[in-house]
Design a protein around this motif. Structure first.
Motif, short mmCIF file in Angstrom:
data_model
loop_
_atom_site.label_atom_id
_atom_site.label_comp_id
_atom_site.label_asym_id
_atom_site.label_seq_id
_atom_site.Cartn_x
_atom_site.Cartn_y
_atom_site.Cartn_z
N TYR A 183 10.81 -1.82 -1.47
CA TYR A 183 10.52 -2.61 -2.66
C TYR A 183 11.80 -3.34 -3.08
O TYR A 183 12.47 -2.93 -4.03
CB TYR A 183 10.01 -1.72 -3.80
N PRO A 184 12.16 -4.40 -2.36
CA PRO A 184 13.43 -5.09 -2.65
C PRO A 184 13.49 -5.74 -4.02
O PRO A 184 14.57 -6.03 -4.51
CB PRO A 184 13.51 -6.13 -1.53
N ASP A 185 12.34 -5.98 -4.64
CA ASP A 185 12.32 -6.62 -5.96
C ASP A 185 12.23 -5.63 -7.11
O ASP A 185 11.97 -6.02 -8.25
CB ASP A 185 11.15 -7.60 -6.05
N SER A 186 12.41 -4.35 -6.84
CA SER A 186 12.33 -3.36 -7.90
C SER A 186 13.68 -3.20 -8.59
O SER A 186 14.71 -3.66 -8.08
CB SER A 186 11.87 -2.01 -7.33
N GLU A 187 13.67 -2.55 -9.74
CA GLU A 187 14.89 -2.24 -10.47
C GLU A 187 14.99 -0.73 -10.65
O GLU A 187 14.01 -0.07 -10.96
CB GLU A 187 14.89 -2.92 -11.85
N ILE A 188 16.19 -0.22 -10.45
CA ILE A 188 16.46 1.21 -10.60
C ILE A 188 17.55 1.38 -11.64
O ILE A 188 18.65 0.84 -11.48
CB ILE A 188 16.88 1.84 -9.26
N VAL A 189 17.24 2.12 -12.68
CA VAL A 189 18.17 2.29 -13.79
C VAL A 189 18.33 3.77 -14.08
O VAL A 189 17.34 4.51 -14.16
CB VAL A 189 17.66 1.56 -15.05
N GLU A 190 19.57 4.24 -14.23
CA GLU A 190 19.81 5.62 -14.63
C GLU A 190 19.53 5.77 -16.12
O GLU A 190 20.00 4.99 -16.94
CB GLU A 190 21.26 6.02 -14.32
N VAL A 191 18.75 6.80 -16.46
CA VAL A 191 18.33 7.01 -17.85
C VAL A 191 18.56 8.46 -18.24
O VAL A 191 18.84 9.33 -17.39
CB VAL A 191 16.84 6.65 -18.04
N HIS A 210 4.10 23.20 2.47
CA HIS A 210 4.41 22.00 3.24
C HIS A 210 3.42 20.87 2.93
O HIS A 210 2.21 21.10 2.88
CB HIS A 210 4.35 22.30 4.74
N MET A 211 3.97 19.68 2.74
CA MET A 211 3.17 18.47 2.62
C MET A 211 3.83 17.38 3.45
O MET A 211 5.07 17.29 3.49
CB MET A 211 3.04 18.03 1.16
N SER A 212 3.02 16.57 4.09
CA SER A 212 3.54 15.50 4.92
C SER A 212 3.89 14.29 4.06
O SER A 212 3.48 14.18 2.89
CB SER A 212 2.51 15.10 5.98
N SER A 213 4.65 13.38 4.64
CA SER A 213 5.01 12.15 3.92
C SER A 213 3.77 11.35 3.56
O SER A 213 3.74 10.68 2.52
CB SER A 213 5.95 11.31 4.79
N GLU A 214 2.73 11.43 4.38
CA GLU A 214 1.49 10.71 4.08
C GLU A 214 0.77 11.33 2.88
O GLU A 214 0.25 10.62 2.02
CB GLU A 214 0.57 10.72 5.30
N GLU A 215 0.74 12.66 2.80
CA GLU A 215 0.12 13.32 1.66
C GLU A 215 0.88 13.03 0.37
O GLU A 215 0.28 12.78 -0.68
CB GLU A 215 0.08 14.83 1.91
N LEU A 216 2.21 13.07 0.45
CA LEU A 216 3.02 12.80 -0.73
C LEU A 216 2.83 11.37 -1.22
O LEU A 216 2.74 11.12 -2.42
CB LEU A 216 4.49 13.06 -0.41
N ALA A 217 2.77 10.43 -0.28
CA ALA A 217 2.55 9.03 -0.66
C ALA A 217 1.18 8.82 -1.26
O ALA A 217 0.97 7.88 -2.04
CB ALA A 217 2.74 8.13 0.56
N THR A 218 0.23 9.66 -0.92
CA THR A 218 -1.11 9.57 -1.52
C THR A 218 -1.08 10.02 -2.98
O THR A 218 -1.72 9.41 -3.84
CB THR A 218 -2.10 10.44 -0.72
N THR A 275 0.85 -1.19 0.00
CA THR A 275 0.00 0.00 0.00
C THR A 275 0.89 1.25 0.00
O THR A 275 2.12 1.15 0.14
CB THR A 275 -0.90 0.01 1.24
N PRO A 276 0.31 2.42 -0.13
CA PRO A 276 1.13 3.64 -0.08
C PRO A 276 1.89 3.83 1.23
O PRO A 276 2.76 4.70 1.29
CB PRO A 276 0.09 4.75 -0.29
N ARG A 277 1.59 3.07 2.24
CA ARG A 277 2.34 3.20 3.49
C ARG A 277 3.82 2.89 3.27
O ARG A 277 4.69 3.49 3.92
CB ARG A 277 1.76 2.26 4.56
N ALA A 278 4.11 1.97 2.36
CA ALA A 278 5.51 1.67 2.05
C ALA A 278 6.19 2.88 1.43
O ALA A 278 7.35 3.18 1.73
CB ALA A 278 5.59 0.47 1.11
#
Length: 438
Positions: free
Chosen positions: A141-149, A398-406, A75-78
């Motif tokens: 998200y340990p199974d994600s991939e991050i690539v510089e583009v 200002h926005m909280s981490s919860e708002e940003l995750a939403t 969920t967005p909590r992550a």
């Protein structure tokens, strides 16, 4: 008695009707120190901006494409936890670092784009913060991939009007002070079944339906900050709404001025004998009385402000741009869908995110030199987006981490399946450490 309040207006005869003579008169008769103070202040601002410009020119930036796993139920909590980790990028600069080295706070920009219908998540930051950003993403998200583009925003025209391309864009602002929160992701969770209805599902679906030659970009520039000042101001607002007394700490000069007056008053009361026989008044609890008479909506508002103040906050600047070749551009197809998605997070008695059309956004209601002014706004918008600028446009809020995750989170695969959303089948794992060489 009238002489006490008499004022000498004879200087008017001296300066006459010439405004330059009047300005010179005030300058030589004490006004020079105001001019000197302005020169000193302007010189200091010029110096600091010059040093910061030189410092920022040395920064190197990277654009990271994030490919989410094909199957996950986070969920967005992550993502909220991930943003809280990003807050560790805040660095408090001392006097030497700010005024002589020109050191500035690095930003992290999160983006969702649709290029020819291919939806992709990006994070843009400095090389110095790259390891922190990657660690925050992999931790959730340990199974994600991050690539510089390469930066996709550099591939469209930056000056308008353009012969082939057209652009529409805006920046989002708060309708109320930023202590009030928007509707966040816990509201979209069913309280009985616990099922989460992803509010971004409709937006991702609409973005994935773009055809060739059309692009939609959603960007949030995030600046980590110190938390104390926002929390203190939020607490003051809560006290005001609940009817509590706000205690303002007096400065040193106020105490010095009030000390002799307080001493004289105490001596006078002692001589008059007014302090004898004074009975202590019965303490009252105005807060309890006020809370009993508050409506449920008012109580919810206070609780929401306190909840936001308990979270980590960032200074933020959200932007949205729709750029397409002229023959395929359709504002109603993209813009209305995006605005509808944003309206899900608006709360009438708390916070509303609204697009700006007065100063920054491309507006159809301009009267004078409409086309010319809109073309200027288009150019400034796309350049600010490309630079991920935190100062071009309207002020950050200002926005909280919860708002940003939403507003920005990875889609839940069970609910959101845009046909062209880029996902990974598996993670590229590290090789075992005990592989023999040679």
């Amino acid at each position: 008695m009238d002489q006490l309040f008499a004022f000498d207006w004879s200087f008017i005869e001296t300066v006459g009707n010439n405004p330059f003579h009047a300005m010179w008169f005030f300058f030589v008769n004490g006004g020079w120190w105001l001019f000197l103070a302005f020169v000193v202040w302007a010189s200091a601002m010029f110096w600091r901006n010059w040093r910061q410009t030189l410092f920022n020119a040395k920064k190197t930036w990277v654009v990271l494409a994030i490919q989410v796993p094909r199957l996950h139920e986070q969920t967005p909590r992550a993502v909220e936890n991930m943003f809280a980790y990003f807050a560790g990028a805040h660095s408090a600069n001392n006097f030497v670092e700010e005024w002589f080295l020109g050191r500035t706070q690095d930003t992290v920009t999160v983006e969702i784009t649709s290029i020819d219908g291919h939806v992709q998540y990006f994070v843009r930051t400095t090389t110095g913060l790259r390891h922190l950003v990657e660690a925050g993403i992999y931790s959730q998200y340990p199974d994600s991939e991050i690539v510089e583009v390469e930066d996709y925003a550099q591939k469209v025209p930056q000056f308008y009007p353009d012969e082939t391309w057209n652009l529409w864009g805006t920046q989002f602002v708060n309708a109320r002070p930023d202590f009030y929160p928007i509707r966040t992701y816990p509201f979209f969770e069913d309280k009985v079944s616990g099922e989460f209805k992803d509010p971004l599902a409709a937006l991702l679906e609409a973005m994935s339906r773009l055809g060739p030659g059309a692009q939609a970009w959603f960007q949030i520039v995030m600046m980590p900050i110190a938390q104390g000042e926002f929390h203190k101001r939020s607490e003051a607002l809560v006290k005001k709404l609940t009817g509590q007394k706000i205690v303002v700490k007096k400065g040193v000069m106020e105490k010095v001025v009030e000390f002799p007056l307080t001493a004289i008053s105490a001596i006078a009361q002692e001589i008059a004998g007014t302090t004898e026989g004074a009975k202590p008044s019965k303490p009252e609890n105005p807060l309890l009385s006020r809370m009993l008479h508050m409506t449920q909506m008012e109580k919810d508002t206070v609780s929401a402000i306190e909840e936001k103040a308990s979270k980590i906050v960032f200074l933020c600047k959200p932007r949205f741009i729709y750029v397409a070749q002229k023959q395929v551009m359709s504002l109603s197809h993209v813009v209305q869908g995006f605005m509808g998605s944003i309206r899900q997070f608006n709360v009438t008695n708390m916070q509303t995110l609204k697009p700006d059309f007065k100063k920054v956004g491309v507006a159809s209601a301009l009267w004078w030199f409409k086309e010319r002014r809109n073309n200027g706004r288009k150019t400034r918008l796309v350049r600010a987006y490309r630079n991920r600028s935190h100062w071009v446009g309207l002020p950050m809020f200002h926005m909280s981490s919860e708002e940003l995750a939403t507003l920005w989170h990875f889609p839940i695969s069970i609910q959101s399946r845009p046909p062209q959303l880029k996902k990974t089948d598996s993670k590229k794992s590290e090789p075992p450490a005990n592989i023999p060489f040679g």
